[in-house]
Design a protein around this motif. Structure first.
Motif, PDB file in Angstrom:
ATOM      1  N   LEU A 252       0.839  -1.208   0.000  1.00  0.00           N
ATOM      2  CA  LEU A 252       0.000   0.000   0.000  1.00  0.00           C
ATOM      3  C   LEU A 252       0.868   1.250   0.000  1.00  0.00           C
ATOM      4  O   LEU A 252       1.701   1.428   0.886  1.00  0.00           O
ATOM      5  CB  LEU A 252      -0.897   0.043   1.237  1.00  0.00           C
ATOM      6  N   GLN A 253       0.645   2.092  -0.993  1.00  0.00           N
ATOM      7  CA  GLN A 253       1.300   3.402  -0.999  1.00  0.00           C
ATOM      8  C   GLN A 253       0.208   4.437  -1.246  1.00  0.00           C
ATOM      9  O   GLN A 253      -0.429   4.449  -2.315  1.00  0.00           O
ATOM     10  CB  GLN A 253       2.339   3.460  -2.118  1.00  0.00           C
ATOM     11  N   ASN A 254      -0.041   5.274  -0.257  1.00  0.00           N
ATOM     12  CA  ASN A 254      -1.173   6.207  -0.328  1.00  0.00           C
ATOM     13  C   ASN A 254      -2.479   5.501  -0.659  1.00  0.00           C
ATOM     14  O   ASN A 254      -3.242   5.952  -1.516  1.00  0.00           O
ATOM     15  CB  ASN A 254      -0.897   7.329  -1.331  1.00  0.00           C
ATOM     16  N   LEU A 255      -2.704   4.389   0.006  1.00  0.00           N
ATOM     17  CA  LEU A 255      -3.925   3.609  -0.206  1.00  0.00           C
ATOM     18  C   LEU A 255      -4.457   3.122   1.137  1.00  0.00           C
ATOM     19  O   LEU A 255      -3.704   3.011   2.107  1.00  0.00           O
ATOM     20  CB  LEU A 255      -3.641   2.389  -1.082  1.00  0.00           C
ATOM     21  N   SER A 256      -5.767   2.815   1.143  1.00  0.00           N
ATOM     22  CA  SER A 256      -6.408   2.248   2.332  1.00  0.00           C
ATOM     23  C   SER A 256      -6.817   0.818   2.055  1.00  0.00           C
ATOM     24  O   SER A 256      -7.097   0.456   0.916  1.00  0.00           O
ATOM     25  CB  SER A 256      -7.689   3.011   2.658  1.00  0.00           C
ATOM     26  N   SER A 293     -13.057  -7.117   1.139  1.00  0.00           N
ATOM     27  CA  SER A 293     -12.025  -6.117   1.434  1.00  0.00           C
ATOM     28  C   SER A 293     -11.930  -5.147   0.273  1.00  0.00           C
ATOM     29  O   SER A 293     -12.041  -5.550  -0.888  1.00  0.00           O
ATOM     30  CB  SER A 293     -10.660  -6.791   1.613  1.00  0.00           C
ATOM     31  N   VAL A 294     -11.737  -3.877   0.606  1.00  0.00           N
ATOM     32  CA  VAL A 294     -11.647  -2.852  -0.435  1.00  0.00           C
ATOM     33  C   VAL A 294     -10.314  -2.121  -0.312  1.00  0.00           C
ATOM     34  O   VAL A 294      -9.864  -1.819   0.795  1.00  0.00           O
ATOM     35  CB  VAL A 294     -12.811  -1.829  -0.298  1.00  0.00           C
ATOM     36  N   VAL A 295      -9.690  -1.864  -1.457  1.00  0.00           N
ATOM     37  CA  VAL A 295      -8.486  -1.038  -1.489  1.00  0.00           C
ATOM     38  C   VAL A 295      -8.781   0.186  -2.349  1.00  0.00           C
ATOM     39  O   VAL A 295      -9.199   0.053  -3.506  1.00  0.00           O
ATOM     40  CB  VAL A 295      -7.279  -1.802  -2.087  1.00  0.00           C
ATOM     41  N   THR A 296      -8.628   1.361  -1.755  1.00  0.00           N
ATOM     42  CA  THR A 296      -8.758   2.613  -2.497  1.00  0.00           C
ATOM     43  C   THR A 296      -8.072   3.686  -1.648  1.00  0.00           C
ATOM     44  O   THR A 296      -7.754   3.448  -0.485  1.00  0.00           O
ATOM     45  CB  THR A 296     -10.243   2.958  -2.787  1.00  0.00           C
ATOM     46  N   GLU A 297      -7.830   4.862  -2.244  1.00  0.00           N
ATOM     47  CA  GLU A 297      -7.041   5.846  -1.493  1.00  0.00           C
ATOM     48  C   GLU A 297      -7.771   6.344  -0.238  1.00  0.00           C
ATOM     49  O   GLU A 297      -7.231   6.328   0.855  1.00  0.00           O
ATOM     50  CB  GLU A 297      -6.681   7.030  -2.406  1.00  0.00           C
ATOM     51  N   ASP A 298      -9.005   6.792  -0.428  1.00  0.00           N
ATOM     52  CA  ASP A 298      -9.761   7.428   0.656  1.00  0.00           C
ATOM     53  C   ASP A 298     -10.316   6.373   1.628  1.00  0.00           C
ATOM     54  O   ASP A 298     -11.110   5.516   1.239  1.00  0.00           O
ATOM     55  CB  ASP A 298     -10.904   8.236   0.016  1.00  0.00           C
ATOM     56  N   GLY A 300     -12.433   6.671   4.082  1.00  0.00           N
ATOM     57  CA  GLY A 300     -13.873   6.780   4.301  1.00  0.00           C
ATOM     58  C   GLY A 300     -14.629   6.050   3.202  1.00  0.00           C
ATOM     59  O   GLY A 300     -15.603   5.331   3.449  1.00  0.00           O
ATOM     60  N   LEU A 301     -14.139   6.217   1.982  1.00  0.00           N
ATOM     61  CA  LEU A 301     -14.749   5.530   0.842  1.00  0.00           C
ATOM     62  C   LEU A 301     -14.564   4.021   0.975  1.00  0.00           C
ATOM     63  O   LEU A 301     -15.500   3.244   0.742  1.00  0.00           O
ATOM     64  CB  LEU A 301     -14.104   6.039  -0.454  1.00  0.00           C
ATOM     65  N   ALA A 302     -13.360   3.595   1.372  1.00  0.00           N
ATOM     66  CA  ALA A 302     -13.085   2.159   1.527  1.00  0.00           C
ATOM     67  C   ALA A 302     -14.028   1.548   2.560  1.00  0.00           C
ATOM     68  O   ALA A 302     -14.564   0.457   2.351  1.00  0.00           O
ATOM     69  CB  ALA A 302     -11.633   1.953   1.934  1.00  0.00           C
ATOM     70  N   ASP A 303     -14.255   2.263   3.665  1.00  0.00           N
ATOM     71  CA  ASP A 303     -15.138   1.779   4.722  1.00  0.00           C
ATOM     72  C   ASP A 303     -16.578   1.661   4.223  1.00  0.00           C
ATOM     73  O   ASP A 303     -17.234   0.623   4.377  1.00  0.00           O
ATOM     74  CB  ASP A 303     -15.060   2.748   5.922  1.00  0.00           C
ATOM     75  N   ALA A 304     -17.065   2.716   3.573  1.00  0.00           N
ATOM     76  CA  ALA A 304     -18.443   2.715   3.067  1.00  0.00           C
ATOM     77  C   ALA A 304     -18.616   1.623   2.006  1.00  0.00           C
ATOM     78  O   ALA A 304     -19.608   0.879   2.017  1.00  0.00           O
ATOM     79  CB  ALA A 304     -18.780   4.079   2.470  1.00  0.00           C
ATOM     80  N   LEU A 305     -17.647   1.507   1.107  1.00  0.00           N
ATOM     81  CA  LEU A 305     -17.764   0.527   0.028  1.00  0.00           C
ATOM     82  C   LEU A 305     -17.706  -0.903   0.555  1.00  0.00           C
ATOM     83  O   LEU A 305     -18.432  -1.772   0.068  1.00  0.00           O
ATOM     84  CB  LEU A 305     -16.629   0.716  -0.986  1.00  0.00           C
ATOM     85  N   SER A 306     -16.855  -1.159   1.563  1.00  0.00           N
ATOM     86  CA  SER A 306     -16.735  -2.548   2.022  1.00  0.00           C
ATOM     87  C   SER A 306     -18.047  -3.001   2.664  1.00  0.00           C
ATOM     88  O   SER A 306     -18.487  -4.124   2.453  1.00  0.00           O
ATOM     89  CB  SER A 306     -15.534  -2.745   2.950  1.00  0.00           C
ATOM     90  N   THR A 307     -18.708  -2.109   3.408  1.00  0.00           N
ATOM     91  CA  THR A 307     -20.010  -2.472   3.980  1.00  0.00           C
ATOM     92  C   THR A 307     -21.048  -2.660   2.867  1.00  0.00           C
ATOM     93  O   THR A 307     -21.808  -3.633   2.868  1.00  0.00           O
ATOM     94  CB  THR A 307     -20.495  -1.401   4.977  1.00  0.00           C
ATOM     95  N   ALA A 308     -21.049  -1.725   1.906  1.00  0.00           N
ATOM     96  CA  ALA A 308     -22.029  -1.803   0.816  1.00  0.00           C
ATOM     97  C   ALA A 308     -21.831  -3.090   0.005  1.00  0.00           C
ATOM     98  O   ALA A 308     -22.804  -3.783  -0.321  1.00  0.00           O
ATOM     99  CB  ALA A 308     -21.895  -0.591  -0.099  1.00  0.00           C
ATOM    100  N   LEU A 309     -20.584  -3.434  -0.288  1.00  0.00           N
ATOM    101  CA  LEU A 309     -20.327  -4.641  -1.084  1.00  0.00           C
ATOM    102  C   LEU A 309     -20.742  -5.896  -0.322  1.00  0.00           C
ATOM    103  O   LEU A 309     -21.138  -6.896  -0.920  1.00  0.00           O
ATOM    104  CB  LEU A 309     -18.846  -4.745  -1.460  1.00  0.00           C
ATOM    105  N   TYR A 310     -20.656  -5.810   1.003  1.00  0.00           N
ATOM    106  CA  TYR A 310     -21.045  -6.961   1.817  1.00  0.00           C
ATOM    107  C   TYR A 310     -22.552  -7.244   1.696  1.00  0.00           C
ATOM    108  O   TYR A 310     -22.982  -8.386   1.845  1.00  0.00           O
ATOM    109  CB  TYR A 310     -20.647  -6.747   3.286  1.00  0.00           C
ATOM    110  N   VAL A 311     -23.339  -6.187   1.438  1.00  0.00           N
ATOM    111  CA  VAL A 311     -24.791  -6.385   1.310  1.00  0.00           C
ATOM    112  C   VAL A 311     -25.246  -6.386  -0.147  1.00  0.00           C
ATOM    113  O   VAL A 311     -26.433  -6.242  -0.431  1.00  0.00           O
ATOM    114  CB  VAL A 311     -25.612  -5.334   2.117  1.00  0.00           C
TER     115      VAL A 311
END
Ligand code: AMP
Ligand code: MG
Length: 352
Positions: A252-256, A293-298, A300-311
């Motif tokens: 990870l370089q500048n990624l979440s 699991s989600v990898v993206t820079e932001d 907050g976006l990674a957190d929101a997307l990982s929950t959304a993808l789970y449902v």
């Protein structure tokens, strides 16, 4: 003559020293680590490179303070004297608009946008439904003999009060108003990542060039490690009994990197496990995957997307990620099968 020679010598010596100072290699940053257990009720570890200990201590302290402050602001369970947080909003904003910090308005607006982008699957207005599950889980964990499921009728009644449009953000007045008196907000799906991203931006602005923020498994990498290599972080295996706890390791370089899964928080009723991520259609724990699991820079976006993808079912989730610039995901299906979005390996630097 002698004096002239002496002056020349002094001048040359001064020049040489100046040149030496100029070309002296900058002090190499050193690695510092700090950890704490209180922010967001989870284990946090911050690793950072700094030129001296005072700088490292100042950043670590500031990071801790900022996470604690955001935790208090997004808390739906506790009141804090002199602070209008989300609990204040849930308790009062249906009666009259509640004045809140702009950081809370930012989070609500972000969550509203993510709700639109994820077909309503990630919905912070599900609070009344989530509370029923939360209460049963807490009771069962305190006393397993009391383990029970929420009443179906109570869930249905609560589900009638989850329309996010009823949550009114007034930027000018800096207030939140909830037009539906039975609607409650729960930002558990996004708040931690959002706070981590805010912290990452602060540290970058303050001059941090290499740091790894790991807040309860919500990971945000800033820059690179001191030796110039990318941070390397394991993707948690949702099978907590497996010999290998890392499914894979990503660079990870500048990624979440953020994960959601049934293994994180659950309780047991009559031998069956019930986890904490609720499908807004069935009002029961989402049943599509084991973990995402989600990898993206932001973060907050990674957190929101990982929950959304789970449902979201796999096909819809894949479609969402493939069209999302700079986001990649890894799914673990219920049978253990692993599926990656097209760019997961490269973006995450797996093949480094
Ligand atoms: P995460 O661990 O980030 O996937 O978030 C899980 C938390 O988000 C839960 O503990 C709930 O507080 C909340 N939550 C559960 N289901 C949903 C949902 N469908 N939409 C929004 N928030 C949810
Ligand atoms: Mg999340």
């Amino acid at each position: 003559m002698r004096r002239a020679l002496l002056s020349l010598f002094v001048l040359l010596a001064a020049l040489a020293l100046g040149i030496l100072m100029f070309f002296r290699p900058a002090e190499t940053p050193r690695r510092y680590e700090t950890s704490f257990m209180d922010a967001f009720d989870t284990y946090s570890k911050i690793t950072l490179y700094a030129r001296d200990e005072a700088q490292a201590m100042a950043w670590a302290e500031e990071a801790h303070e900022r996470l604690l402050a955001d935790h208090r602001l997004y808390d739906i369970y506790h009141d804090y004297q002199g602070l209008n947080n989300l609990k204040t909003v849930n308790d009062n904003a249906r009666i009259a608009p509640v004045k809140v910090d702009a950081a809370l308005l930012d989070l609500i607006d972000f969550a509203k946008e993510m709700n639109r982008q994820t077909d309503g699957r990630m919905n912070i207005a599900l609070g009344s439904v989530l509370r029923l599950w939360h209460d049963c889980r807490t009771q069962a964990l305190e006393n397993p003999d009391n383990a029970r499921l929420p009443e179906e009728s109570a869930l249905r009644a609560a589900a009638a009060h989850t329309d996010l449009d009823q949550v009114v953000v007034d930027r000018e007045a800096s207030t939140l108003y909830i037009a539906d008196p039975d609607l409650r907000l729960d930002v558990g799906a996004v708040a931690k990542g959002y706070a981590v991203e805010r912290l990452a931006r602060y540290l970058m602005d303050a001059g941090a060039e290499g740091a790894l923020l790991s807040i309860g498994g919500n990971v945000r990498a800033i820059g690179r490690k001191g030796d110039g290599s990318a941070w390397r972080v394991g993707v948690q295996n949702p099978d907590l009994y497996a010999e290998n706890q890392n499914l894979t390791v990503v660079g990870l370089q500048n990624l979440s990197l953020v994960s959601s899964g049934s293994y994180q928080r659950f309780y047991t009723v009559e031998g069956r496990q019930y986890h904490h991520i609720i499908d807004p259609d069935t009002l029961a724990p989402a049943d599509y995957h084991w973990a995402v699991s989600v990898v993206t820079e932001d973060s907050g976006l990674a957190d929101a997307l990982s929950t959304a993808l789970y449902v979201l079912p796999l096909a819809e989730g894949l479609r969402l990620v493939e069209q999302w610039d700079g986001a990649e995901a890894l799914w673990v299906e219920k049978d253990g099968e692993i599926i990656r979005s097209a760019g997961f390996s490269e973006l995450a630097g797996e093949k480094e």
